[in-house]
Design a protein around this motif. Structure first.
Motif, PDB file in Angstrom:
ATOM      1  N   ALA A   1       3.025  -2.644   5.995  1.00 42.91           N
ATOM      2  CA  ALA A   1       1.564  -2.699   5.870  1.00 42.91           C
ATOM      3  C   ALA A   1       1.105  -3.870   5.002  1.00 42.91           C
ATOM      4  O   ALA A   1       0.142  -4.565   5.334  1.00 42.91           O
ATOM      5  N   ARG A   2       1.787  -4.108   3.887  1.00 42.10           N
ATOM      6  CA  ARG A   2       1.374  -5.211   2.998  1.00 42.10           C
ATOM      7  C   ARG A   2       1.486  -6.562   3.690  1.00 42.10           C
ATOM      8  O   ARG A   2       0.650  -7.440   3.505  1.00 42.10           O
TER       9      ARG A   2
ATOM     10  N   SER B   1     -10.691  -3.404   2.267  1.00 44.56           N
ATOM     11  CA  SER B   1      -9.956  -3.861   1.077  1.00 44.56           C
ATOM     12  C   SER B   1     -10.577  -5.099   0.436  1.00 44.56           C
ATOM     13  O   SER B   1     -10.268  -5.411  -0.700  1.00 44.56           O
TER      14      SER B   1
ATOM     15  N   THR C   1      -5.442   1.101  10.474  1.00 47.05           N
ATOM     16  CA  THR C   1      -5.012   0.730   9.134  1.00 47.05           C
ATOM     17  C   THR C   1      -3.927  -0.338   9.224  1.00 47.05           C
ATOM     18  O   THR C   1      -3.311  -0.532  10.276  1.00 47.05           O
ATOM     19  N   TYR C   2      -3.681  -0.986   8.106  1.00 43.01           N
ATOM     20  CA  TYR C   2      -2.609  -1.982   8.052  1.00 43.01           C
ATOM     21  C   TYR C   2      -1.282  -1.339   8.463  1.00 43.01           C
ATOM     22  O   TYR C   2      -0.497  -1.927   9.201  1.00 43.01           O
TER      23      TYR C   2
ATOM     24  N   LYS D   1      -6.897   4.334   2.983  1.00 45.92           N
ATOM     25  CA  LYS D   1      -7.896   5.215   2.371  1.00 45.92           C
ATOM     26  C   LYS D   1      -9.192   5.238   3.174  1.00 45.92           C
ATOM     27  O   LYS D   1     -10.153   5.891   2.787  1.00 45.92           O
TER      28      LYS D   1
ATOM     29  N   ASN E   1      -7.770  -0.336   5.083  1.00 46.24           N
ATOM     30  CA  ASN E   1      -6.654   0.284   4.366  1.00 46.24           C
ATOM     31  C   ASN E   1      -6.526   1.767   4.703  1.00 46.24           C
ATOM     32  O   ASN E   1      -7.388   2.358   5.364  1.00 46.24           O
TER      33      ASN E   1
ATOM     34  N   GLY F   1      -1.430  -7.041   5.881  1.00 41.74           N
ATOM     35  CA  GLY F   1      -2.578  -7.446   5.077  1.00 41.74           C
ATOM     36  C   GLY F   1      -2.545  -8.920   4.724  1.00 41.74           C
ATOM     37  O   GLY F   1      -3.559  -9.620   4.820  1.00 41.74           O
TER      38      GLY F   1
END
Length: 102
Positions: free
Chosen positions: A36-37, A65, A22-23, A61, A59, A40
């Protein structure tokens, strides 16, 4: 290239074939927890033809994304590595998450 970018690229480069991170995983492993952002954003700005396995970053989840043609491109790259991805871009983090991130 600044230190942040270099560290992020270094971690992404190490993600094994057939796994994802994940990020947030990438940020934490690079020494930047909570970024994380920014990971991305960095992935979205990769130059055309980059050899970095950007498609292995998803992401938290367990979803791609991206949307539209970009989602399809990432989904197909992951499928070609044996990752089961739904048409909508969902996959199992429990099964495919890079072991170092668990």
């Amino acid at each position: 290239m600044d230190d942040f970018t270099g560290q992020i690229y270094s971690v992404v480069y190490q993600i094994p074939t057939g796994t994802v991170a994940t990020y947030g995983d990438i940020a934490r492993l690079a020494g930047f927890p909570g970024y994380a952002r920014q990971v991305g954003k960095l992935m979205s700005r990769l130059p055309e033809g980059s050899k970095l396995p950007w498609h292995r970053v998803i992401n938290a989840k367990g979803m791609i994304s991206l949307t539209g043609d970009d989602l399809a491109r990432q989904r197909e790259k992951l499928r070609s590595e044996g990752v089961t991805v739904s048409d909508g871009g969902k996959l199992s983090l429990r099964i495919y998450r890079w072991e170092i991130c668990r």
